[in-house]
Design a protein around this motif. Structure first.
Motif, PDB file in Angstrom:
ATOM      1  N   VAL A  11      19.943 -32.213  20.360  1.00  0.00           N
ATOM      2  CA  VAL A  11      19.040 -32.400  19.350  1.00  0.00           C
ATOM      3  C   VAL A  11      19.529 -31.810  18.388  1.00  0.00           C
ATOM      4  O   VAL A  11      20.058 -30.785  18.323  1.00  0.00           O
ATOM      5  CB  VAL A  11      17.667 -31.978  19.879  1.00  0.00           C
ATOM      6  CG1 VAL A  11      17.361 -30.655  19.897  1.00  0.00           C
ATOM      7  CG2 VAL A  11      16.765 -32.713  18.775  1.00  0.00           C
ATOM      8  N   GLN A  12      19.480 -32.592  17.029  1.00  0.00           N
ATOM      9  CA  GLN A  12      19.707 -32.075  15.684  1.00  0.00           C
ATOM     10  C   GLN A  12      18.711 -30.878  15.352  1.00  0.00           C
ATOM     11  O   GLN A  12      17.500 -30.906  15.888  1.00  0.00           O
ATOM     12  CB  GLN A  12      19.790 -32.825  14.790  1.00  0.00           C
ATOM     13  CG  GLN A  12      20.880 -34.003  15.074  1.00  0.00           C
ATOM     14  CD  GLN A  12      21.047 -34.884  13.853  1.00  0.00           C
ATOM     15  OE1 GLN A  12      20.217 -35.223  12.760  1.00  0.00           O
ATOM     16  NE2 GLN A  12      22.291 -35.481  13.874  1.00  0.00           N
ATOM     17  N   PRO A  13      19.223 -29.899  14.468  1.00  0.00           N
ATOM     18  CA  PRO A  13      18.186 -28.853  14.065  1.00  0.00           C
ATOM     19  C   PRO A  13      17.150 -29.660  13.303  1.00  0.00           C
ATOM     20  O   PRO A  13      17.030 -30.746  12.738  1.00  0.00           O
ATOM     21  CB  PRO A  13      18.983 -28.302  13.014  1.00  0.00           C
ATOM     22  CG  PRO A  13      20.504 -28.196  13.471  1.00  0.00           C
ATOM     23  CD  PRO A  13      20.567 -29.670  14.098  1.00  0.00           C
ATOM     24  N   GLY A  14      15.878 -29.254  13.725  1.00  0.00           N
ATOM     25  CA  GLY A  14      14.635 -29.876  13.174  1.00  0.00           C
ATOM     26  C   GLY A  14      14.124 -30.839  13.956  1.00  0.00           C
ATOM     27  O   GLY A  14      12.873 -31.110  13.774  1.00  0.00           O
ATOM     28  N   PRO A  86      19.240 -23.932  15.957  1.00  0.00           N
ATOM     29  CA  PRO A  86      20.390 -23.710  16.774  1.00  0.00           C
ATOM     30  C   PRO A  86      20.195 -22.421  17.692  1.00  0.00           C
ATOM     31  O   PRO A  86      20.601 -22.488  18.836  1.00  0.00           O
ATOM     32  CB  PRO A  86      21.550 -23.433  15.970  1.00  0.00           C
ATOM     33  CG  PRO A  86      21.197 -24.151  14.556  1.00  0.00           C
ATOM     34  CD  PRO A  86      19.638 -24.133  14.436  1.00  0.00           C
ATOM     35  N   GLU A  87      19.514 -21.480  17.240  1.00  0.00           N
ATOM     36  CA  GLU A  87      19.189 -20.320  18.124  1.00  0.00           C
ATOM     37  C   GLU A  87      18.464 -20.747  19.227  1.00  0.00           C
ATOM     38  O   GLU A  87      18.315 -19.680  20.170  1.00  0.00           O
ATOM     39  CB  GLU A  87      18.636 -19.098  17.389  1.00  0.00           C
ATOM     40  CG  GLU A  87      17.476 -19.383  16.483  1.00  0.00           C
ATOM     41  CD  GLU A  87      17.978 -19.876  15.036  1.00  0.00           C
ATOM     42  OE1 GLU A  87      18.835 -20.422  14.922  1.00  0.00           O
ATOM     43  OE2 GLU A  87      17.164 -19.178  13.964  1.00  0.00           O
ATOM     44  N   ASP A  88      17.593 -21.586  19.530  1.00  0.00           N
ATOM     45  CA  ASP A  88      16.992 -22.132  20.461  1.00  0.00           C
ATOM     46  C   ASP A  88      17.898 -22.748  21.722  1.00  0.00           C
ATOM     47  O   ASP A  88      17.302 -22.972  22.793  1.00  0.00           O
ATOM     48  CB  ASP A  88      16.026 -23.242  20.118  1.00  0.00           C
ATOM     49  CG  ASP A  88      14.645 -22.838  19.113  1.00  0.00           C
ATOM     50  OD1 ASP A  88      14.438 -23.508  18.407  1.00  0.00           O
ATOM     51  OD2 ASP A  88      14.324 -21.632  19.560  1.00  0.00           O
ATOM     52  N   GLN A 115      19.533 -27.797  30.311  1.00  0.00           N
ATOM     53  CA  GLN A 115      20.149 -27.228  29.101  1.00  0.00           C
ATOM     54  C   GLN A 115      19.678 -27.895  27.912  1.00  0.00           C
ATOM     55  O   GLN A 115      19.496 -29.197  27.889  1.00  0.00           O
ATOM     56  CB  GLN A 115      21.668 -27.549  29.179  1.00  0.00           C
ATOM     57  CG  GLN A 115      22.618 -27.369  27.803  1.00  0.00           C
ATOM     58  CD  GLN A 115      22.816 -25.922  27.790  1.00  0.00           C
ATOM     59  OE1 GLN A 115      23.078 -25.103  28.583  1.00  0.00           O
ATOM     60  NE2 GLN A 115      22.580 -25.299  26.595  1.00  0.00           N
ATOM     61  N   VAL A 116      19.305 -27.095  26.996  1.00  0.00           N
ATOM     62  CA  VAL A 116      18.718 -27.471  25.685  1.00  0.00           C
ATOM     63  C   VAL A 116      20.136 -26.882  24.428  1.00  0.00           C
ATOM     64  O   VAL A 116      20.325 -25.914  24.489  1.00  0.00           O
ATOM     65  CB  VAL A 116      17.671 -27.003  25.121  1.00  0.00           C
ATOM     66  CG1 VAL A 116      17.240 -27.332  23.898  1.00  0.00           C
ATOM     67  CG2 VAL A 116      16.475 -27.602  26.048  1.00  0.00           C
ATOM     68  N   THR A 117      20.491 -28.051  23.868  1.00  0.00           N
ATOM     69  CA  THR A 117      21.543 -27.820  22.867  1.00  0.00           C
ATOM     70  C   THR A 117      21.117 -28.326  21.410  1.00  0.00           C
ATOM     71  O   THR A 117      20.666 -29.437  21.502  1.00  0.00           O
ATOM     72  CB  THR A 117      22.850 -28.302  23.037  1.00  0.00           C
ATOM     73  OG1 THR A 117      23.342 -27.825  24.458  1.00  0.00           O
ATOM     74  CG2 THR A 117      24.056 -27.840  22.081  1.00  0.00           C
ATOM     75  N   VAL A 118      20.973 -27.496  20.450  1.00  0.00           N
ATOM     76  CA  VAL A 118      20.526 -27.715  19.066  1.00  0.00           C
ATOM     77  C   VAL A 118      21.605 -27.442  18.184  1.00  0.00           C
ATOM     78  O   VAL A 118      22.248 -26.348  18.082  1.00  0.00           O
ATOM     79  CB  VAL A 118      19.358 -26.845  18.639  1.00  0.00           C
ATOM     80  CG1 VAL A 118      18.987 -27.393  17.374  1.00  0.00           C
ATOM     81  CG2 VAL A 118      18.355 -26.651  19.802  1.00  0.00           C
ATOM     82  N   SER A 119      22.183 -28.673  17.744  1.00  0.00           N
ATOM     83  CA  SER A 119      23.627 -28.788  16.906  1.00  0.00           C
ATOM     84  C   SER A 119      23.563 -29.888  16.322  1.00  0.00           C
ATOM     85  O   SER A 119      23.130 -31.170  16.705  1.00  0.00           O
ATOM     86  CB  SER A 119      24.834 -28.428  17.790  1.00  0.00           C
ATOM     87  OG  SER A 119      25.893 -28.508  17.254  1.00  0.00           O
ATOM     88  N   SER A 120      24.123 -29.677  15.019  1.00  0.00           N
ATOM     89  CA  SER A 120      24.234 -31.056  14.285  1.00  0.00           C
ATOM     90  C   SER A 120      25.718 -31.724  14.575  1.00  0.00           C
ATOM     91  O   SER A 120      26.097 -32.634  13.880  1.00  0.00           O
ATOM     92  CB  SER A 120      24.364 -30.783  12.811  1.00  0.00           C
ATOM     93  OG  SER A 120      25.088 -29.794  12.338  1.00  0.00           O
TER      94      SER A 120
END
Length: 120
Positions: A11-14, A86-88, A115-120
């Motif tokens: 998922v993207q940040p926010g 991103p730190e999540d 897995q949860v990945t927060v990145s653009s």
């Protein structure tokens, strides 16, 4: 005891994600449940917990952004995550809580994680 997490992803940040944990093999409604997370190379971090009466607790790092809930009829515990950062990014686990502490080292049974990945 079996705990199966689902709902992770990229998922993207926010953005938002909803994790779910399906429980079986024990008296779910009588147990406190928790979510914890782990980044590779780091220790487990408690994220949120919910008692059998529905009272909820959150780590300061997620307070106001995450919401934990449970459905005792369906034997599920969910974690709704908003305003992700991103730190999540981490592997998220649900666990049974079998003591009077939110220390993950004291938790009972664990799921396999999602897995949860927060990145653009």
């Amino acid at each position: 005891v079996q705990l199966v997490e689902s709902g992770g992803g990229l998922v993207q940040p926010g953005g938002s994600l909803r994790l779910s944990c399906a429980a079986s093999g024990f008296a779910f409604s009588t147990y406190a449940m928790a979510w914890a997370r782990q980044v590779p190379g780091k220790g487990l971090e408690w994220v949120s917990g919910i008692y059998s009466d529905g009272s909820t607790y959150y780590a300061d790092s997620v307070k106001g952004r995450f919401t934990i809930s449970r459905d005792n009829a369906k034997n599920t515990v969910d974690l709704q995550m908003h305003s992700l950062k991103p730190e999540d990014t981490a592997v998220y686990y649900c666990a049974t809580v079998e003591s009077s502490t939110w220390d993950p080292e004291m938790f009972g049974s664990w799921g396999q994680g999602t897995q949860v990945t927060v990145s653009s």
